[in-house]
Design a protein around this motif. Structure first.
Motif, short mmCIF file in Angstrom:
data_model
loop_
_atom_site.label_atom_id
_atom_site.label_comp_id
_atom_site.label_asym_id
_atom_site.label_seq_id
_atom_site.Cartn_x
_atom_site.Cartn_y
_atom_site.Cartn_z
N VAL A 1 -4.49 4.44 4.96
CA VAL A 1 -4.69 4.84 3.56
C VAL A 1 -5.14 3.66 2.72
O VAL A 1 -6.00 3.80 1.83
N ILE A 2 -4.57 2.49 2.96
CA ILE A 2 -4.95 1.28 2.22
C ILE A 2 -5.34 0.20 3.22
O ILE A 2 -4.90 0.23 4.38
N SER A 3 -6.15 -0.74 2.77
CA SER A 3 -6.57 -1.84 3.64
C SER A 3 -5.85 -3.15 3.32
O SER A 3 -5.79 -4.06 4.15
N SER A 4 -5.33 -3.25 2.08
CA SER A 4 -4.58 -4.44 1.67
C SER A 4 -3.33 -4.01 0.91
O SER A 4 -3.25 -2.88 0.41
N ASN A 5 -2.38 -4.91 0.83
CA ASN A 5 -1.11 -4.59 0.20
C ASN A 5 -1.27 -4.28 -1.29
O ASN A 5 -2.11 -4.87 -1.98
N ILE A 6 -0.46 -3.33 -1.76
CA ILE A 6 -0.40 -3.00 -3.19
C ILE A 6 0.91 -3.57 -3.74
O ILE A 6 1.98 -3.33 -3.18
N PHE A 7 0.82 -4.31 -4.82
CA PHE A 7 2.02 -4.88 -5.44
C PHE A 7 2.51 -3.88 -6.50
O PHE A 7 2.16 -3.95 -7.68
N TRP A 8 3.33 -2.95 -6.02
CA TRP A 8 3.74 -1.80 -6.82
C TRP A 8 4.49 -2.21 -8.07
O TRP A 8 4.29 -1.61 -9.13
N ARG A 9 5.32 -3.19 -8.00
CA ARG A 9 6.19 -3.53 -9.13
C ARG A 9 5.50 -4.43 -10.16
O ARG A 9 5.88 -4.43 -11.33
N SER A 10 4.52 -5.20 -9.76
CA SER A 10 3.89 -6.16 -10.66
C SER A 10 2.48 -5.78 -11.08
O SER A 10 1.89 -6.45 -11.93
N ALA B 1 15.62 -1.32 -15.04
CA ALA B 1 16.21 -2.66 -15.06
C ALA B 1 16.15 -3.31 -13.69
O ALA B 1 15.98 -4.53 -13.58
N ALA B 2 16.27 -2.51 -12.63
CA ALA B 2 16.33 -3.07 -11.28
C ALA B 2 14.97 -3.28 -10.65
O ALA B 2 14.80 -4.18 -9.82
N ILE B 3 13.97 -2.45 -11.02
CA ILE B 3 12.69 -2.49 -10.31
C ILE B 3 11.62 -3.26 -11.08
O ILE B 3 11.00 -4.18 -10.54
N THR B 4 11.36 -2.91 -12.34
CA THR B 4 10.22 -3.51 -13.06
C THR B 4 10.62 -4.26 -14.33
O THR B 4 9.81 -5.02 -14.86
N ASP B 5 11.80 -4.02 -14.85
CA ASP B 5 12.23 -4.64 -16.10
C ASP B 5 11.27 -4.30 -17.25
O ASP B 5 11.08 -5.08 -18.18
N GLY B 6 10.65 -3.12 -17.17
CA GLY B 6 9.74 -2.68 -18.22
C GLY B 6 8.36 -3.26 -18.16
O GLY B 6 7.50 -2.90 -18.97
N SER C 1 3.82 -2.00 -19.18
CA SER C 1 3.15 -0.94 -18.44
C SER C 1 4.13 0.08 -17.87
O SER C 1 3.76 1.23 -17.61
N SER C 2 5.39 -0.33 -17.66
CA SER C 2 6.41 0.60 -17.18
C SER C 2 7.56 0.74 -18.16
O SER C 2 8.64 1.20 -17.78
N ALA D 1 5.94 3.39 -9.54
CA ALA D 1 6.96 2.88 -8.64
C ALA D 1 8.34 3.38 -9.06
O ALA D 1 9.15 3.82 -8.22
N VAL D 2 8.61 3.34 -10.37
CA VAL D 2 9.90 3.83 -10.86
C VAL D 2 9.97 5.35 -10.74
O VAL D 2 11.03 5.91 -10.45
N ILE D 3 8.85 6.02 -10.96
CA ILE D 3 8.82 7.48 -10.83
C ILE D 3 9.17 7.90 -9.41
O ILE D 3 9.95 8.85 -9.19
N LEU D 4 8.61 7.21 -8.42
CA LEU D 4 8.94 7.51 -7.02
C LEU D 4 10.43 7.36 -6.75
O LEU D 4 11.05 8.21 -6.11
N ALA D 5 11.00 6.27 -7.24
CA ALA D 5 12.43 6.03 -7.03
C ALA D 5 13.27 7.09 -7.73
O ALA D 5 14.27 7.57 -7.18
#
Length: 300
Positions: A150-159, A241-246, A251-252, A167-171
């Motif tokens: 599906v992807i060829s390189s890593n996605i930095f979901w949190r940053s 608070a645990a994943i993105t800190d807003g 953006s989150s 990322a927070v929606i998935l969790a």
């Protein structure tokens, strides 16, 4: 007064104690802070005036200034996206699982109970687990997507600002799906199976039985599940608070996290209280929908 004391000593007024003390407990721990928060939204409150009760009254100035801020529109859009996507994901997956376990198969009850593990876990623990899953360098999600092509390189979901909110929606979907599944399973168990047998004899297929029997009979349960999901989602704080800190760059960021950030990081307690009051209105509206749904279900 003597009559009241005598009724309490001989046990006749014990039912009054059972009602008055819990109400007083709720008023002290919930009612007073709520009133205090509403009052702060109409006052000028900062870190210097927080400890006093005599503060300048500014009316609706805090509300007007809040909607004039440049970041307000983006945060409100994030909140709407987070709530809509979370409720839709939790409900659709939960309903699918409820229908799956409703059919019945060996080990269904054991497997359904296993799904409840996500619901009983604290939000910060769930956030820590999803931090590992969503890690840009060694996360499980990137590994699965990369190995499947599906992807060829890593996605930095949190940053990455394009993915941080999702990322927070998935969790949050993972966290609330099991709760939706259990409530919907209870609603499905209340549908008489004679209706399905009769419709099957009349020639109705699976989709027709679902559309004409299952959904109408589940209407009140669906309303209660969605309204409860709205209440819980609007109160979700731990995952942010645990994943993105807003972040990054708001953006989150969502309204409930922004209220905490304004109050306890920027020490703008008045603006934080203002956001909390606005959120309270939406939670109360969802509570009204929930009460009406359950009332209809009881009458039915």
């Amino acid at each position: 007064m003597r009559r009241i004391l005598s009724s309490l000593t001989d046990g006749r007024g014990f039912d009054i104690v059972l009602v008055v003390f819990p109400l007083a407990f709720l008023f002290v721990l919930s009612g007073l802070p709520l009133i205090y928060n509403v009052l702060m939204s109409f006052q000028q409150v900062d870190m210097f005036s927080m400890g006093t009760f005599v503060r300048p009254f500014v009316g609706f100035e805090n509300y007007i200034d809040l909607f004039k801020q440049t970041e307000t529109r983006g945060i409100l859009m994030n909140t709407g996206t987070f709530v809509a996507a979370s409720i839709a994901g939790q409900f659709l997956i939960g309903f699918g699982l409820a229908l799956f376990f409703w059919v019945g198969f060996p080990g269904a009850s054991w497997l359904r109970g296993l799904f409840l593990v996500s619901w009983v876990m604290p939000g910060l623990v769930v956030g820590a687990v999803w931090n590992w899953i969503l890690s840009g360098d060694f996360g499980v999600l990137n590994f699965i997507l990369r190995e499947s092509g599906v992807i060829s390189s890593n996605i930095f979901w949190r940053s990455d600002p394009h993915y941080s909110l999702w990322a927070v929606i998935l969790a949050n979907i993972w966290l609330g799906t099991s709760f939706n599944m259990i409530l919907l399973s209870v609603g499905l168990s209340g549908i008489p199976k004679d209706l399905f047998e009769a419709s099957e004899l009349d020639g109705a297929n699976v989709f027709q039985r679902f559309w004409t029997i299952t959904l109408p009979m589940m209407r009140s349960t669906i309303g209660a599940v969605i309204s409860l999901g709205l209440i819980f989602t609007l109160q979700q704080f731990d995952l942010f608070a645990a994943i993105t800190d807003g972040g990054p760059n708001n953006s989150s960021n969502v309204a409930q996290f922004w209220a905490w950030d304004l109050s306890f990081r920027q020490y703008d307690f008045a603006k934080g209280a203002t956001i909390s009051v606005i959120m309270l209105i939406f939670v109360m509206a969802a509570s009204v929908i929930y009460v009406r749904s359950t009332r209809h279900e009881v009458r039915g």
